[in-house]
Design a protein around this motif. Structure first.
Motif, PDB file in Angstrom:
ATOM      1  N   SER A  17     -11.206   1.610  -9.526  1.00 11.03           N
ATOM      2  CA  SER A  17     -10.206   2.594  -9.930  1.00 11.03           C
ATOM      3  C   SER A  17      -8.792   2.160  -9.535  1.00 11.03           C
ATOM      4  O   SER A  17      -7.822   2.634 -10.112  1.00 11.03           O
ATOM      5  N   ASP A  18      -8.667   1.258  -8.563  1.00 11.81           N
ATOM      6  CA  ASP A  18      -7.364   0.749  -8.137  1.00 11.81           C
ATOM      7  C   ASP A  18      -7.477  -0.753  -7.903  1.00 11.81           C
ATOM      8  O   ASP A  18      -7.780  -1.202  -6.802  1.00 11.81           O
ATOM      9  N   PRO A  19      -7.216  -1.549  -8.946  1.00 14.21           N
ATOM     10  CA  PRO A  19      -7.390  -2.999  -8.824  1.00 14.21           C
ATOM     11  C   PRO A  19      -6.456  -3.663  -7.814  1.00 14.21           C
ATOM     12  O   PRO A  19      -6.681  -4.801  -7.429  1.00 14.21           O
ATOM     13  N   THR A  20      -5.432  -2.950  -7.357  1.00 14.72           N
ATOM     14  CA  THR A  20      -4.537  -3.556  -6.362  1.00 14.72           C
ATOM     15  C   THR A  20      -5.202  -3.659  -4.990  1.00 14.72           C
ATOM     16  O   THR A  20      -4.725  -4.405  -4.136  1.00 14.72           O
ATOM     17  N   ILE A  21      -6.288  -2.934  -4.776  1.00 12.65           N
ATOM     18  CA  ILE A  21      -6.970  -2.977  -3.478  1.00 12.65           C
ATOM     19  C   ILE A  21      -7.426  -4.397  -3.148  1.00 12.65           C
ATOM     20  O   ILE A  21      -7.208  -4.881  -2.039  1.00 12.65           O
ATOM     21  N   ALA A  22      -8.055  -5.051  -4.096  1.00 13.28           N
ATOM     22  CA  ALA A  22      -8.551  -6.409  -3.844  1.00 13.28           C
ATOM     23  C   ALA A  22      -7.388  -7.358  -3.555  1.00 13.28           C
ATOM     24  O   ALA A  22      -7.446  -8.165  -2.619  1.00 13.28           O
ATOM     25  N   VAL A  23      -6.331  -7.257  -4.348  1.00  7.88           N
ATOM     26  CA  VAL A  23      -5.171  -8.132  -4.167  1.00  7.88           C
ATOM     27  C   VAL A  23      -4.538  -7.896  -2.798  1.00  7.88           C
ATOM     28  O   VAL A  23      -4.278  -8.845  -2.047  1.00  7.88           O
ATOM     29  N   LYS A  24      -4.306  -6.628  -2.448  1.00 12.46           N
ATOM     30  CA  LYS A  24      -3.700  -6.300  -1.154  1.00 12.46           C
ATOM     31  C   LYS A  24      -4.592  -6.749  -0.002  1.00 12.46           C
ATOM     32  O   LYS A  24      -4.100  -7.293   0.994  1.00 12.46           O
ATOM     33  N   SER A  25      -5.883  -6.520  -0.129  1.00 11.00           N
ATOM     34  CA  SER A  25      -6.815  -6.908   0.936  1.00 11.00           C
ATOM     35  C   SER A  25      -6.787  -8.409   1.178  1.00 11.00           C
ATOM     36  O   SER A  25      -6.772  -8.865   2.329  1.00 11.00           O
ATOM     37  N   MET A  26      -6.759  -9.170   0.105  1.00 11.25           N
ATOM     38  CA  MET A  26      -6.735 -10.627   0.258  1.00 11.25           C
ATOM     39  C   MET A  26      -5.397 -11.102   0.820  1.00 11.25           C
ATOM     40  O   MET A  26      -5.358 -12.020   1.646  1.00 11.25           O
ATOM     41  N   GLU A  27      -4.295 -10.487   0.406  1.00  6.54           N
ATOM     42  CA  GLU A  27      -2.987 -10.855   0.968  1.00  6.54           C
ATOM     43  C   GLU A  27      -2.956 -10.597   2.472  1.00  6.54           C
ATOM     44  O   GLU A  27      -2.474 -11.429   3.240  1.00  6.54           O
ATOM     45  N   ILE A  28      -3.475  -9.456   2.875  1.00  3.46           N
ATOM     46  CA  ILE A  28      -3.534  -9.103   4.294  1.00  3.46           C
ATOM     47  C   ILE A  28      -4.403 -10.109   5.052  1.00  3.46           C
ATOM     48  O   ILE A  28      -4.024 -10.597   6.118  1.00  3.46           O
ATOM     49  N   ALA A  29      -5.554 -10.435   4.496  1.00  6.79           N
ATOM     50  CA  ALA A  29      -6.467 -11.369   5.156  1.00  6.79           C
ATOM     51  C   ALA A  29      -5.848 -12.763   5.284  1.00  6.79           C
ATOM     52  O   ALA A  29      -5.972 -13.405   6.326  1.00  6.79           O
ATOM     53  N   ARG A  30      -5.161 -13.218   4.239  1.00  4.72           N
ATOM     54  CA  ARG A  30      -4.503 -14.531   4.307  1.00  4.72           C
ATOM     55  C   ARG A  30      -3.449 -14.547   5.411  1.00  4.72           C
ATOM     56  O   ARG A  30      -3.301 -15.525   6.134  1.00  4.72           O
ATOM     57  N   LYS A  31      -2.717 -13.452   5.508  1.00  2.65           N
ATOM     58  CA  LYS A  31      -1.618 -13.361   6.475  1.00  2.65           C
ATOM     59  C   LYS A  31      -2.139 -13.440   7.915  1.00  2.65           C
ATOM     60  O   LYS A  31      -1.490 -14.038   8.773  1.00  2.65           O
ATOM     61  N   HIS A  32      -3.298 -12.868   8.176  1.00  6.26           N
ATOM     62  CA  HIS A  32      -3.796 -12.771   9.551  1.00  6.26           C
ATOM     63  C   HIS A  32      -4.930 -13.745   9.874  1.00  6.26           C
ATOM     64  O   HIS A  32      -5.398 -13.773  11.015  1.00  6.26           O
ATOM     65  N   ARG A  33      -5.338 -14.527   8.917  1.00 14.33           N
ATOM     66  CA  ARG A  33      -6.437 -15.459   9.152  1.00 14.33           C
ATOM     67  C   ARG A  33      -6.094 -16.409  10.293  1.00 14.33           C
ATOM     68  O   ARG A  33      -4.998 -16.930  10.383  1.00 14.33           O
ATOM     69  N   GLY A  34      -7.023 -16.591  11.171  1.00 13.57           N
ATOM     70  CA  GLY A  34      -6.842 -17.517  12.278  1.00 13.57           C
ATOM     71  C   GLY A  34      -6.197 -16.905  13.513  1.00 13.57           C
ATOM     72  O   GLY A  34      -6.131 -17.546  14.558  1.00 13.57           O
ATOM     73  N   GLU A  35      -5.717 -15.673  13.416  1.00  6.63           N
ATOM     74  CA  GLU A  35      -5.131 -15.008  14.580  1.00  6.63           C
ATOM     75  C   GLU A  35      -6.248 -14.521  15.503  1.00  6.63           C
ATOM     76  O   GLU A  35      -7.358 -14.240  15.043  1.00  6.63           O
ATOM     77  N   PRO A  36      -5.930 -14.395  16.785  1.00  3.34           N
ATOM     78  CA  PRO A  36      -6.918 -13.761  17.674  1.00  3.34           C
ATOM     79  C   PRO A  36      -7.188 -12.341  17.180  1.00  3.34           C
ATOM     80  O   PRO A  36      -6.265 -11.647  16.765  1.00  3.34           O
ATOM     81  N   ASN A  37      -8.425 -11.926  17.197  1.00  2.00           N
ATOM     82  CA  ASN A  37      -8.829 -10.590  16.734  1.00  2.00           C
ATOM     83  C   ASN A  37      -8.452 -10.346  15.277  1.00  2.00           C
ATOM     84  O   ASN A  37      -8.129  -9.217  14.890  1.00  2.00           O
ATOM     85  N   ALA A  38      -8.506 -11.392  14.476  1.00  5.10           N
ATOM     86  CA  ALA A  38      -8.077 -11.292  13.075  1.00  5.10           C
ATOM     87  C   ALA A  38      -8.826 -10.205  12.315  1.00  5.10           C
ATOM     88  O   ALA A  38      -8.215  -9.448  11.559  1.00  5.10           O
ATOM     89  N   GLU A  39     -10.136 -10.106  12.507  1.00  4.52           N
ATOM     90  CA  GLU A  39     -10.903  -9.112  11.753  1.00  4.52           C
ATOM     91  C   GLU A  39     -10.437  -7.696  12.056  1.00  4.52           C
ATOM     92  O   GLU A  39     -10.310  -6.875  11.154  1.00  4.52           O
ATOM     93  N   GLU A  40     -10.166  -7.406  13.322  1.00 10.51           N
ATOM     94  CA  GLU A  40      -9.695  -6.069  13.681  1.00 10.51           C
ATOM     95  C   GLU A  40      -8.327  -5.797  13.077  1.00 10.51           C
ATOM     96  O   GLU A  40      -8.067  -4.700  12.567  1.00 10.51           O
ATOM     97  N   ILE A  41      -7.444  -6.777  13.131  1.00  9.26           N
ATOM     98  CA  ILE A  41      -6.101  -6.632  12.571  1.00  9.26           C
ATOM     99  C   ILE A  41      -6.187  -6.431  11.063  1.00  9.26           C
ATOM    100  O   ILE A  41      -5.526  -5.554  10.499  1.00  9.26           O
ATOM    101  N   ILE A  42      -7.003  -7.238  10.416  1.00 11.95           N
ATOM    102  CA  ILE A  42      -7.184  -7.130   8.959  1.00 11.95           C
ATOM    103  C   ILE A  42      -7.733  -5.751   8.602  1.00 11.95           C
ATOM    104  O   ILE A  42      -7.224  -5.095   7.688  1.00 11.95           O
ATOM    105  N   ALA A  43      -8.744  -5.301   9.312  1.00  9.57           N
ATOM    106  CA  ALA A  43      -9.349  -3.992   9.029  1.00  9.57           C
ATOM    107  C   ALA A  43      -8.318  -2.873   9.184  1.00  9.57           C
ATOM    108  O   ALA A  43      -8.217  -1.989   8.323  1.00  9.57           O
ATOM    109  N   ARG A  44      -7.534  -2.911  10.262  1.00  8.77           N
ATOM    110  CA  ARG A  44      -6.522  -1.872  10.478  1.00  8.77           C
ATOM    111  C   ARG A  44      -5.461  -1.882   9.388  1.00  8.77           C
ATOM    112  O   ARG A  44      -5.050  -0.836   8.879  1.00  8.77           O
TER     113      ARG A  44
END
Length: 88
Positions: free
Chosen positions: A25-52
């Protein structure tokens, strides 16, 4: 399969159905989620930061205590990033 296992599976399927419905219903979700994940990949606690950050910037809500479906979503994000990285 035990009743407990079947119940967990049914709950995860229900959560994934709601998630897929939101993404469709909102195709921007996938795009935004991937942008967020790319930005935080490799950081300590990346999964928690990405989820938040996904929770704060999309209609997807990932609680502090992740369900199996939440964990699966984050794992899939990492799989996609790994696939992207392999292309370059």
């Amino acid at each position: 399969m035990s009743t407990s296992s079947e119940s967990r599976q049914a709950k995860m399927i229900d959560e994934l159905r709601v998630f897929i419905k939101k993404v469709l219903s909102d195709p921007t979700i996938a795009v935004k989620s991937m942008e967020i994940a790319r930005k935080h990949r490799g950081e300590p606690n990346a999964e928690e930061i990405i989820a938040r950050e996904i929770s704060a910037n999309t209609t997807i809500r990932i609680p502090e205590n992740w369900s199996e479906a939440d964990r699966m979503f984050l794992d899939i994000i990492h799989d996609v990033l790994d696939d992207e990285e392999a292309l370059y």
